[in-house]
Design an enzyme around this catalytic site. Structure first.
Site, short mmCIF file in Angstrom:
data_model
loop_
_atom_site.label_atom_id
_atom_site.label_comp_id
_atom_site.label_asym_id
_atom_site.label_seq_id
_atom_site.Cartn_x
_atom_site.Cartn_y
_atom_site.Cartn_z
N MET A 10 5.65 10.19 5.39
CA MET A 10 5.31 9.95 3.98
C MET A 10 5.63 8.50 3.57
O MET A 10 6.45 8.29 2.71
CB MET A 10 6.07 10.94 3.10
CG MET A 10 5.79 12.39 3.43
SD MET A 10 6.83 13.57 2.53
CE MET A 10 8.43 13.39 3.36
N GLN A 52 0.94 15.17 -5.29
CA GLN A 52 1.41 14.21 -6.28
C GLN A 52 0.36 13.96 -7.36
O GLN A 52 0.65 14.00 -8.56
CB GLN A 52 1.79 12.89 -5.60
CG GLN A 52 2.99 12.98 -4.67
CD GLN A 52 3.23 11.68 -3.90
OE1 GLN A 52 2.38 10.79 -3.88
NE2 GLN A 52 4.38 11.58 -3.27
N THR A 83 11.43 9.00 2.20
CA THR A 83 10.63 8.44 1.13
C THR A 83 11.44 8.55 -0.15
O THR A 83 12.16 9.54 -0.34
CB THR A 83 9.30 9.19 0.95
OG1 THR A 83 8.74 8.89 -0.33
CG2 THR A 83 9.47 10.68 1.04
N ASN A 84 11.35 7.54 -1.00
CA ASN A 84 12.06 7.60 -2.28
C ASN A 84 11.44 8.61 -3.23
O ASN A 84 12.13 9.41 -3.85
CB ASN A 84 12.07 6.21 -2.94
CG ASN A 84 13.07 5.26 -2.33
OD1 ASN A 84 14.22 5.17 -2.74
ND2 ASN A 84 12.63 4.52 -1.33
N THR A 85 10.11 8.57 -3.35
CA THR A 85 9.43 9.38 -4.36
C THR A 85 9.75 10.86 -4.27
O THR A 85 10.02 11.52 -5.28
CB THR A 85 7.90 9.19 -4.26
OG1 THR A 85 7.58 7.82 -4.56
CG2 THR A 85 7.16 10.09 -5.23
N CYS A 197 10.79 1.95 -2.52
CA CYS A 197 9.75 2.64 -1.77
C CYS A 197 9.95 2.22 -0.33
O CYS A 197 10.11 1.02 -0.05
CB CYS A 197 8.35 2.26 -2.26
SG CYS A 197 7.03 3.01 -1.28
N THR A 198 9.93 3.16 0.58
CA THR A 198 10.30 2.85 1.95
C THR A 198 9.28 1.98 2.67
O THR A 198 9.55 1.49 3.77
CB THR A 198 10.56 4.14 2.75
OG1 THR A 198 9.45 5.04 2.60
CG2 THR A 198 11.83 4.83 2.25
N GLU A 199 8.09 1.76 2.05
CA GLU A 199 7.12 0.84 2.63
C GLU A 199 7.33 -0.60 2.21
O GLU A 199 6.86 -1.52 2.90
CB GLU A 199 5.69 1.26 2.25
CG GLU A 199 5.12 2.42 3.04
CD GLU A 199 5.63 3.76 2.56
OE1 GLU A 199 5.64 4.72 3.34
OE2 GLU A 199 6.06 3.84 1.38
#
Length: 230
Positions: A10, A52, A83-85, A197-199
């Site tokens: 994710m 989402q 993932t943060n979200t 955000c991990t990206e």
């Protein structure tokens, strides 16, 4: 060594970074041919994004909890949501497990407090920036959270989903993030900036900001390794 459970995919780009960081950190600590003990479930991200967009958060929670329980049954001693979200669902996930879910916002807050940051700006998806789950978690640790303006939030979100989650890195997007981070520091008083955000670490580097950056992917991975080796 304890076994780290990862809920990944994710997106898979950031999950690959998690896996790399965790193994690198274990090797740094133990040397030789040591690597991490990891079990992972990798989602089809399109299915998560569909939840989402539709506001079907309970459906997403059911999916994550089902996968988390399988990781626990496979021997995971702790769990990371990569993932943060999706930490908006952390309370439901933790409630259904017997192992600890290592919350990314708690780890980030610890790092902020260690550096004396009491007001931090958050960059992430619209869900992470606009919902209250991250703000409340940081506040519990004595850290206030600010976010960019509406137009800037949309740009940050679009770059994440339209580019970074698809492995696309653009210099123009790095420039836009620099502009937003400068505004947060100089006009809104941010003492540090959370790459929430991990990206985002795929795009942004320390030299791109005028205040300290807090890479949630790295901080999350580092804490997991500390717990695994404790």
């Amino acid at each position: 060594m304890k076994t780290i459970g990862l809920l990944g995919g994710m997106s898979w780009e950031s999950t690959a970074l998690y896996y790399q960081l965790i193994n690198q950190l274990v090797r740094e600590k133990l040397g030789g041919l040591h690597s991490a003990k990891v079990v992972m479930h990798s989602f089809n991200f399109e299915e998560i994004v569909a939840c989402q967009k539709a506001g079907e958060w309970q459906k997403a929670a059911d999916m994550l909890l089902d996968a988390a329980r399988k990781l626990e049954a496979s021997g995971a001693d702790m769990l990371l949501i990569c993932t943060n979200t999706m930490h908006t669902l952390a309370p439901q996930i933790q409630a259904g497990l017997n192992i600890q879910l290592l919350h990314i916002a708690d780890v980030t807050a610890e790092a902020l407090r260690e550096k004396g940051v009491r007001q931090a700006a958050l960059l992430g998806t619209l869900y992470t920036m606009e919902q209250n789950f991250y703000r409340e978690r940081l506040k519990a640790h004595g850290v206030d959270m600010i976010v960019p303006g509406a137009a800037e939030r949309q740009d940050v979100h679009d770059i994440i989903f339209d580019e970074l989650c698809q492995g696309v890195i653009k210099e123009s997007s790095r420039t836009r993030y620099r502009e937003i981070m400068t505004q947060l520091a100089e006009e809104q008083g941010a003492e540090g900036i959370i790459l929430g955000c991990t990206e985002i670490p795929l795009l942004v580097r320390e030299e791109d900001a005028r205040v300290p950056l807090f890479d949630t992917t790295y901080l999350h991975a580092r804490k997991a390794v500390e717990m695994a080796l404790n």
